[in-house]
Design a protein around this motif. Structure first.
Motif, PDB file in Angstrom:
ATOM      1  N   ALA A  87      23.563  -9.586  28.927  1.00 47.52           N
ATOM      2  CA  ALA A  87      22.746 -10.259  29.367  1.00 47.52           C
ATOM      3  C   ALA A  87      22.422 -10.105  30.718  1.00 47.52           C
ATOM      4  O   ALA A  87      21.185 -10.664  31.231  1.00 47.52           O
ATOM      5  CB  ALA A  87      23.619 -11.702  29.551  1.00 47.52           C
ATOM      6  N   GLU A 142      29.233 -10.185  25.855  1.00 51.71           N
ATOM      7  CA  GLU A 142      27.757 -10.589  25.851  1.00 51.71           C
ATOM      8  C   GLU A 142      27.200 -10.563  27.519  1.00 51.71           C
ATOM      9  O   GLU A 142      25.874 -10.386  27.590  1.00 51.71           O
ATOM     10  CB  GLU A 142      27.476 -12.025  25.438  1.00 51.71           C
ATOM     11  CG  GLU A 142      27.535 -12.120  23.804  1.00 51.71           C
ATOM     12  CD  GLU A 142      27.578 -13.610  23.351  1.00 51.71           C
ATOM     13  OE1 GLU A 142      28.023 -14.261  23.913  1.00 51.71           O
ATOM     14  OE2 GLU A 142      27.677 -13.559  22.150  1.00 51.71           O
ATOM     15  N   SER A 162      23.330 -15.754  37.018  1.00 54.17           N
ATOM     16  CA  SER A 162      23.099 -16.968  36.210  1.00 54.17           C
ATOM     17  C   SER A 162      24.057 -16.926  34.845  1.00 54.17           C
ATOM     18  O   SER A 162      24.282 -17.966  34.113  1.00 54.17           O
ATOM     19  CB  SER A 162      21.667 -17.366  35.785  1.00 54.17           C
ATOM     20  OG  SER A 162      21.350 -16.591  34.619  1.00 54.17           O
ATOM     21  N   GLY A 163      24.454 -15.824  34.362  1.00 55.16           N
ATOM     22  CA  GLY A 163      25.398 -15.569  33.332  1.00 55.16           C
ATOM     23  C   GLY A 163      24.813 -15.663  32.126  1.00 55.16           C
ATOM     24  O   GLY A 163      23.645 -15.912  31.810  1.00 55.16           O
ATOM     25  N   ALA A 164      25.586 -15.276  31.051  1.00 59.23           N
ATOM     26  CA  ALA A 164      24.984 -15.070  29.641  1.00 59.23           C
ATOM     27  C   ALA A 164      24.798 -16.358  28.993  1.00 59.23           C
ATOM     28  O   ALA A 164      23.988 -16.406  27.860  1.00 59.23           O
ATOM     29  CB  ALA A 164      26.115 -14.091  28.857  1.00 59.23           C
ATOM     30  N   ASN A 187      22.899 -19.182  29.410  1.00 56.02           N
ATOM     31  CA  ASN A 187      21.536 -19.690  29.323  1.00 56.02           C
ATOM     32  C   ASN A 187      20.778 -18.745  28.402  1.00 56.02           C
ATOM     33  O   ASN A 187      19.508 -18.961  27.963  1.00 56.02           O
ATOM     34  CB  ASN A 187      20.894 -19.697  30.532  1.00 56.02           C
ATOM     35  CG  ASN A 187      20.556 -18.553  31.440  1.00 56.02           C
ATOM     36  OD1 ASN A 187      20.719 -17.316  30.931  1.00 56.02           O
ATOM     37  ND2 ASN A 187      20.877 -18.678  32.652  1.00 56.02           N
ATOM     38  N   LEU A 188      21.119 -17.418  27.841  1.00 54.79           N
ATOM     39  CA  LEU A 188      20.863 -16.860  26.913  1.00 54.79           C
ATOM     40  C   LEU A 188      21.220 -16.773  25.414  1.00 54.79           C
ATOM     41  O   LEU A 188      20.555 -16.720  24.472  1.00 54.79           O
ATOM     42  CB  LEU A 188      20.767 -15.021  27.110  1.00 54.79           C
ATOM     43  CG  LEU A 188      20.265 -14.518  28.480  1.00 54.79           C
ATOM     44  CD1 LEU A 188      20.207 -12.982  28.524  1.00 54.79           C
ATOM     45  CD2 LEU A 188      18.742 -14.862  28.265  1.00 54.79           C
ATOM     46  N   MET A 189      22.473 -17.204  25.810  1.00 55.72           N
ATOM     47  CA  MET A 189      23.272 -17.151  24.288  1.00 55.72           C
ATOM     48  C   MET A 189      23.731 -18.450  23.595  1.00 55.72           C
ATOM     49  O   MET A 189      23.914 -18.395  22.417  1.00 55.72           O
ATOM     50  CB  MET A 189      24.704 -16.515  24.483  1.00 55.72           C
ATOM     51  CG  MET A 189      24.560 -15.103  25.053  1.00 55.72           C
ATOM     52  SD  MET A 189      23.402 -13.931  24.191  1.00 55.72           S
ATOM     53  CE  MET A 189      24.111 -13.735  22.549  1.00 55.72           C
ATOM     54  N   ASP A 190      23.520 -19.713  24.240  1.00 51.38           N
ATOM     55  CA  ASP A 190      23.848 -20.920  23.744  1.00 51.38           C
ATOM     56  C   ASP A 190      22.927 -21.415  22.675  1.00 51.38           C
ATOM     57  O   ASP A 190      23.400 -22.288  22.058  1.00 51.38           O
ATOM     58  CB  ASP A 190      24.077 -21.886  24.846  1.00 51.38           C
ATOM     59  CG  ASP A 190      25.141 -21.594  25.651  1.00 51.38           C
ATOM     60  OD1 ASP A 190      26.124 -20.525  25.156  1.00 51.38           O
ATOM     61  OD2 ASP A 190      25.609 -22.103  26.768  1.00 51.38           O
ATOM     62  N   LEU A 191      21.897 -20.928  22.707  1.00 53.82           N
ATOM     63  CA  LEU A 191      20.722 -21.680  21.856  1.00 53.82           C
ATOM     64  C   LEU A 191      21.043 -21.159  20.209  1.00 53.82           C
ATOM     65  O   LEU A 191      20.763 -19.577  20.222  1.00 53.82           O
ATOM     66  CB  LEU A 191      19.473 -21.282  22.237  1.00 53.82           C
ATOM     67  CG  LEU A 191      18.386 -22.102  21.413  1.00 53.82           C
ATOM     68  CD1 LEU A 191      18.420 -23.712  21.254  1.00 53.82           C
ATOM     69  CD2 LEU A 191      16.937 -21.762  22.033  1.00 53.82           C
TER      70      LEU A 191
END
Lengths: 596, 596
Positions: A519, A515, A581-583, A585-589
């Motif tokens: 991302a 991911e 900032s890494g994946a 903050n895109l994938m956790d929701l």
């Protein structure tokens, strides 16, 4: 109200002064491509596009294409057919095509410069030859001899045109899902059955026959992208003797009503047991299609550049003429009721953004196109391979960024017109609508970004990036003592260093989680685009200083480079921060919580 | 294919949980605005906009407005007239208008929430009541008693509508150039003569009369902006008895063909010795008009928010349904032919950008609207003045940024649809076309930026900024020990510190050169918008944690805030660098050399 003047001076500057294309052509032994002949081609292209194509642009938007459901026929806008006839008559269709097929075998980088003018003059019209060009590349590389004679020659002559038939209703970016079927026949042909959508130029009245290049599955094909083959399916059947005969079972079912490019027809194509011929190896159709797609991707990048150029030309003219407000330091033209828009800093910010992206984008695109020339013509295998690696790396940057910048420039240029920009008669809103497709077709920006970061960088040990960074380092080294360039060389070297660093970091992260690549990809694409442009702007200043140019021209290049380094290059820092900032903050929701 | 669901839950969250509007209404003594009644209004607005207005949106775009040159009459699209009748019947026209005029005197911040729903459902339709609302504010504040009775009452009742007539062919942003003349008559009226362009709702078939508020010059007026007066010029003449009589000499000469908002008519209005009445003081017309403009600017900011919300709602639904590709970590739905788009990081990046800007923008806009309520209703003079200063500061940020973000969100949302986004039937391209006007009318983004940095900040010792920074500091202090908020509080405090620092630097530079202000203004506007949104997102997380919400809701707020801080807030660094790069890189290039 919306005009176009071919930017010959800047095209020549980019091609000759900055990139050194004339020396390259000589080294590659392209004897026809003398400086004189190239100049003559550019001038004739300027004449053709300014006088024949540019006047079609507004009417093409207004009229759009007509479709007759009863016959399945398409009528292009007024003037398109006549302009196409002139194009063919003048031999433009074969400009870069092989001599053996009746072409002129001129360099692709010259073709790219011509293409910019065509698209700026009338993008919708330009889409018809664009696909012929892609079909030419594909047939040249993968066609059997009889296929070249039967299909390639009439395309090179301009009598026929080409299409790419990939997308189906349920699959666009994900071609593994495609369902169109091909059944082998006793005579060596295939019957092709299925529905393709979004087919540019799928049906029209410009040429005698249309050669569809269609992705389909053989009966025993494995699922997914490994079971896709490529077929030639002409509108009128063509046998091995090359003669076009009766109507094939392929028909336009409807045409799309779109936001823009109204003169460029977008068809639903129904293949109902149509006769087709396999091209290339069974189940390797996607590889062959990529040849056509890469050509088309560079071409679409140039579309973005072209629209940006036309938009900014008109914004500049308007900003010089329209009187509104006074300069901050007091009236600049006290005898007039107000000063022209161009005295205002924010109008200049918008204009210079366009100028920097257009002229910078032109160097980026033309340089990428020279890599096609090297890859196709160099005698040195290693040089060819390097050119291919560099081209592979630069293609998604050119396509992705020139189209995003095309939209940005159309936005700024429209904004310079204020309310008049929103009114149809000024033509600015058409440019904005037309530009909007360029970040979508031939692979969205997201797809370009995955191609750049995944396939072209992380999967290839960053070979293309290293070649480009090598160019940057060489330039910086050559100019390390050049005080006149220090203001550009130092930040360029720093940006290039960070580019490598970010790539290393991403390589490590992506190996831990798939991911992370997705991302970071679009921000990485933008980061790459801005650093690449910084390199070209630094080189532009160096080339302007070194060449025999008026002082005003040198000043314009230097000031635009200063603007670029001061106000656009810092965008890299926002992209670098987003990448880092890494994946998470895109994938956790959870998908179900997006509208909570 | 394009749908709208009013975001009641998030509107309530912003209004009550985050901003505390219910407590504010009670404190201001707005007795009718109980929580129950406000809830009921919101629910009824949701019903009206979802069922009556939303279905008009696509047809309004397709049909546009009809114009009859012979009669000068305008026909609005099918359904617009009936919807307007329902709107009037239900009393929406007087929602926030004074009770003395027949209005309901509900808070402007509630009106703003209702307006968001109206514009998301059908922006073109929403433009007709928008201008009535602005006219109401103006007449309320500047109208003589008879003018209020004669003109304001029927507007509040919805029987008549209003317009703003500012722009002329040769002047848009620069109103000092305007030429329309007003001659005093013996009966105390004036004859108004001139041509106004870009007049939204200048002529239509929704209401019985149209009240034009027209900027014009008295015979002895000084030149420039200090010689502009304001006149009420109705379509049908109105005497001091308030009765509408014969047709006035004002007539629609033509209507514009625009990129979007086709259902919102844009007129050339010819005033040919039309009877008008002076409103406010002679030569102070611009001050009065600013009342209307500030109202309209907040309203246009909300238009940007509304379009962004509708665009992202549809993009989210499509991204959950459309199957394309597989998740990087392996199939998420192995039983389906592909995973939904929403598994892909870059689709999430686009969706979360929309979510963060829409929900963040909503808090920003509704909070700004509460300052109208305080400024109009507080018993405490100092509190009123503070609210006015804060409102003045927040208005250009709300207008400028919500419309820029509206365009950005429409762009991303369309992109999620791939090629389908470019096709009319999905409705996404209409949202993009409609959004494009919002950064232009009621003052371009460049004009908002000059207002923010010049008039509202540097000319007022940063009073509005200090009030907002005070809110930020208070929040950071309150939560300095709150470990759950530390990831937001620390970068917010740092961004706020830099905001103050940049403002100080600009104050010094701008006093040395007027160009520095204009050169920094748009980047300063964007910088301000992103920091303001960081504050609202931090507060959203705090409010979600503190309130009685499902765990999923809390998670969604927190994850979106993380996304915002990780991927959007860093844009401030690009803007800060551009600001600090100074005016030279914009101003040094001679106008004649731009196309060198």
């Amino acid at each position: 109200m919306n005009s176009y003047k071919a930017p010959l001076r800047d095209i020549r500057f980019a091609l000759f002064d900055v990139i050194g294309a004339d020396r390259l052509y000589a080294r590659l032994g392209i004897e026809t491509a003398s400086r004189d002949l190239v100049d003559a081609v550019l001038e004739e292209a300027a004449r053709f596009t300014e006088t024949v194509l540019a006047p079609l642009n507004a009417a093409g938007d207004e009229h759009g294409c007509g479709f007759d459901p009863a016959s399945g026929e398409v009528r292009t806008p007024p003037g398109f057919r006549d302009a196409y006839a002139q194009y063919v008559e003048a031999g433009w269709a074969g400009l870069t095509a092989p001599e053996a097929m009746g072409g002129q075998a001129l360099p692709e980088s010259l073709g790219a410069a011509v293409k910019e003018m065509i698209d700026a003059a009338c993008l919708s019209w330009g889409n018809y030859p664009l696909l012929s060009h892609g079909a030419t590349e594909l047939l040249k590389q993968y066609g059997e001899d009889w296929q070249k004679e039967a299909f390639l020659r009439p395309i090179v002559e301009g009598r026929w045109t080409g299409t790419m038939c990939l997308t189906e209703p349920h699959c666009g970016s994900d071609l593994g899902l495609l369902k169109t079927k091909a059944e082998p026949q006793a005579d060596g042909s295939y019957t092709v059955t299925g529905t393709k959508i979004f087919i540019t130029g799928g049906e029209h009245d410009l040429a005698d026959n249309i050669v569809h290049l269609v992705l389909a599955r053989l009966p025993d094909a494995p699922p997914g992208t490994k079971g896709i083959s490529l077929f030639i399916v002409p509108k009128f059947k063509v046998g091995r003797d090359g003669r076009a005969g009766e109507r094939n079972a392929v028909r336009c079912g409807s045409i799309e009503h779109k936001m823009g490019i109204h003169g460029s027809v977008t068809c639903v194509m129904n293949f109902d047991g149509a006769q087709g011929w396999l091209i290339g190896q069974p189940n390797k159709g996607l590889n062959a299609m990529f040849t056509m797609m890469n050509t088309a991707r560079l071409a679409v990048g140039i579309q973005g550049l072209a629209l940006a150029d036309r938009a900014w030309q008109n914004a500049l003219a308007y900003s010089r003429e329209r009187l509104q407000g006074r300069a901050a330091g007091g009236p600049r033209y006290p005898d007039k009721p107000a000063d022209p828009l161009i005295v205002h800093p924010d109008i200049r910010r918008m204009l210079l953004t366009c100028k920097a992206l257009v002229e910078g984008g032109r160097m980026l695109a033309l340089h990428a196109a020279t890599q096609v020339d090297i890859a196709e013509r160099s005698q040195d295998r290693e040089e060819r391979e390097r050119a291919e690696a560099l081209l592979g790396f630069l293609t998604p940057i050119t396509k992705g960024m020139l189209t995003e910048w095309g939209n940005e420039c159309a936005y700024h240029a429209l904004q310079c017109f204020g309310g008049h920009g929103y009114i149809r008669e000024w033509g600015m809103e058409q440019l904005a609508r037309d530009a909007r497709i360029t970040t979508i077709y031939e692979g969205t920006t997201g797809i370009q970004a995955l191609d750049l970061l995944g396939r072209k960088t992380l999967q290839q040990q960053a070979a293309g990036l290293q070649l480009f960074l090598g160019m940057v380092r060489e330039f910086c080294k050559e100019n390390s003592e050049n005080a006149a360039l220090a203001e550009f060389v130092l930040p360029l070297a720093e940006a290039a260093r960070q580019w490598g660093e970010l790539t290393m970091e991403l390589g490590q992260k992506a190996s831990a989680s798939g991911e992370e690549l997705g991302a970071a990809a679009v921000d990485y694409l933008f980061y790459s685009g801005y650093v690449a442009l910084a390199y070209w702007w630094a080189r532009a200043v160096a080339a302007a200083e070194a060449g025999d140019h008026p002082a005003g021209f040198k000043a314009a290049k230097r000031e635009t480079a200063r603007f670029y380094f001061g106000r656009l290059l810092p965008r890299t820092q926002a992209h670098a921060a987003a990448i880092r900032s890494g994946a998470g903050n895109l994938m956790d929701l959870e998908p179900g919580l997006f509208d909570s």
